[in-house]
Design a protein around this motif. Structure first.
Motif, short mmCIF file in Angstrom:
data_model
loop_
_atom_site.label_atom_id
_atom_site.label_comp_id
_atom_site.label_asym_id
_atom_site.label_seq_id
_atom_site.Cartn_x
_atom_site.Cartn_y
_atom_site.Cartn_z
N GLU A 6 2.51 -16.29 -3.07
CA GLU A 6 1.72 -16.60 -1.77
C GLU A 6 2.80 -15.93 -0.63
O GLU A 6 4.07 -16.44 -0.85
N SER A 7 2.25 -15.93 0.45
CA SER A 7 2.90 -15.53 1.75
C SER A 7 2.03 -15.57 2.93
O SER A 7 0.88 -15.47 2.55
N GLY A 8 2.65 -15.48 4.04
CA GLY A 8 1.65 -15.45 5.17
C GLY A 8 1.42 -17.04 5.83
O GLY A 8 0.87 -17.09 6.90
N LEU A 18 -4.25 -17.37 11.03
CA LEU A 18 -3.24 -16.74 10.03
C LEU A 18 -4.09 -16.36 8.74
O LEU A 18 -5.37 -16.41 8.56
N ARG A 19 -3.29 -15.14 8.12
CA ARG A 19 -3.99 -14.52 7.04
C ARG A 19 -2.77 -14.73 5.76
O ARG A 19 -1.61 -14.36 5.85
N LEU A 20 -3.34 -15.43 4.83
CA LEU A 20 -2.50 -15.63 3.66
C LEU A 20 -2.83 -14.59 2.61
O LEU A 20 -3.77 -13.84 2.55
N SER A 21 -1.76 -14.16 1.87
CA SER A 21 -1.66 -13.27 0.87
C SER A 21 -1.24 -13.80 -0.38
O SER A 21 -0.35 -14.74 -0.44
N CYS A 22 -1.71 -13.27 -1.71
CA CYS A 22 -1.38 -13.77 -2.82
C CYS A 22 -1.27 -12.39 -3.76
O CYS A 22 -2.21 -11.84 -4.11
N VAL A 23 -0.14 -12.15 -4.18
CA VAL A 23 0.25 -10.79 -4.95
C VAL A 23 0.03 -11.35 -6.48
O VAL A 23 1.11 -12.07 -6.50
N VAL A 24 -0.71 -10.78 -7.39
CA VAL A 24 -0.67 -11.06 -8.86
C VAL A 24 0.00 -10.07 -9.35
O VAL A 24 -0.27 -8.79 -9.40
#
Length: 123
Positions: A6-8, A18-24
Motif C-alpha cells: 500500500e501507499s498514498g 487522499l488516494r490510496l494505492s495497493c499494488v499486488v
C-alpha cells in the motif's frame, strides 16, 4: 508468493482528500476480488470497501459511503481507494487484502494482506 504494497497515506486536514494505492504481485491480479480495511488505535480492524474481480460490483461501509470510491486497474495490478471529505474519525492504518479464491466478490476469505499505510486526518 503473493505480496501487497500500500501507499498514498499521509497527513491531511479535515475535508481534504487522499488516494490510496495497493499494488499486488505474485498472482494474476485480474482474477481476484480485493478489499480495503482500516484499524484505528485501540479498535478492531474494520471493513471499508471491496471490489469484485471484474469491477462490476463494489460495496462500502456505511461510514464511508458517498465519500470513498474503490476502483482497480488490472493492467497495473493495482486497487485504489479514493477518499474525499475526510473526517478525523477516518484516521487509521489502512490495509488492502486479496481474496483467496478466484473470481470472487472481494468479500473474502482473504489470504494475503499488505503492511498498511497510515492516514491521519487533523481537525
Amino acid at each position: 508468493h503473493v505480496q501487497l504494497v500500500e501507499s498514498g497515506g499521509g497527513l491531511v486536514q479535515a475535508g481534504g482528500s487522499l488516494r490510496l494505492s495497493c499494488v499486488v504481485s505474485g498472482r494474476t491480479f485480474s482474477r481476484y476480488g480485493m478489499g480495503w480495511f482500516r484499524q484505528a488505535p485501540g479498535k478492531d480492524r474494520e471493513f471499508v470497501s471491496r471490489i469484485n474481480w471484474s469491477s462490476g460490483s463494489t460495496r462500502y461501509a456505511d461510514s464511508v459511503k458517498g465519500r470513498f470510491t474503490i476502483s482497480r486497474d488490472n493492467a497495473k495490478n493495482t486497487v485504489y481507494l479514493q477518499m474525499n471529505s475526510l473526517k478525523s474519525e477516518d484516521t487509521a492504518v489502512y490495509y488492502c487484502a486479496t481474496d483467496r479464491n478466484l473470481w470472487g466478490s472481494g468479500d473474502g476469505p482473504y489470504d494475503a494482506w499488505g503492511q498498511g499505510t497510515q492516514v491521519t486526518v487533523s481537525s
